[in-house]
Design an enzyme around this catalytic site. Sequence first.
Site, PDB file in Angstrom:
ATOM      1  N   ASP A 151      43.728  -1.734  76.825  1.00  0.00           N
ATOM      2  CA  ASP A 151      45.364  -1.288  77.499  1.00  0.00           C
ATOM      3  C   ASP A 151      46.187  -2.087  76.629  1.00  0.00           C
ATOM      4  OD1 ASP A 151      44.523   0.570  79.664  1.00  0.00           O
ATOM      5  OD2 ASP A 151      44.193  -1.479  80.835  1.00  0.00           O
ATOM      6  N   ASP A 185      46.255   6.769  80.383  1.00  0.00           N
ATOM      7  CA  ASP A 185      46.604   6.706  81.657  1.00  0.00           C
ATOM      8  C   ASP A 185      47.947   7.453  81.725  1.00  0.00           C
ATOM      9  OD1 ASP A 185      44.568   4.730  82.095  1.00  0.00           O
ATOM     10  OD2 ASP A 185      45.569   2.904  81.532  1.00  0.00           O
TER      11      ASP A 185
END
Length: 208
Positions: A151, A185
């Site tokens: 991420d 995401d």
Amino acid sequence: MSLKKSIVLIFIILLIDQVSKVYIKTHFKLQENIEIFSWFQIYFIENDGMAWGTKISDFTSFISERTAKIALTVFRIVAIFGIGYWLYDATKKQSSKTLILAIALIFAGALGNIIDSVFYGVIFDDSFNQVAQFLPEAGGYDTLLHGKVVDMLYFPLFSVDLPEWFPISGGKRFNFFEPVFNIADVAISTGFIMLIVFNKKAFPKSNK
């Protein structure tokens, strides 16, 4: 929207997602960040669990973290086949463009994170206090199915000190928006939001 166009869209999202992750993994140390704007940072973290960093083992005391990780990865793989069939069936039945686009986005995002979970532990070494190497001679930081999701997108839009009387978090500093996420995401979230907000377009009622 045809199956061919859906596949092209999925490929483009996967490409952007994986290129960004490989770049971050091979240029940043874990928790290293660069401030682009006051409200946007590139902040490298790794997530080895479900959404919001939770883990299956957080809810089950009888299962180890490594077993839980494998179970989660296998579940994701099974789920992606289900989503893939849903996409195929929707295009075959010429369902609404909104539905097909939403499914394609969810599929692309899910597959992007699955690639991390399945392969990244093998093809990268760890990022603790170092920049990871791609295909290191000494081997990766873990085994197949034990990779961590990369991420890097962080939007600390604003911070505020909560008053002491505020429930649970009173007296603490509240940061919005706290989660760090990735392109995959974004694709998944966008797909689900489309299904909720444009539900009537995604699932039009039959005139029969």
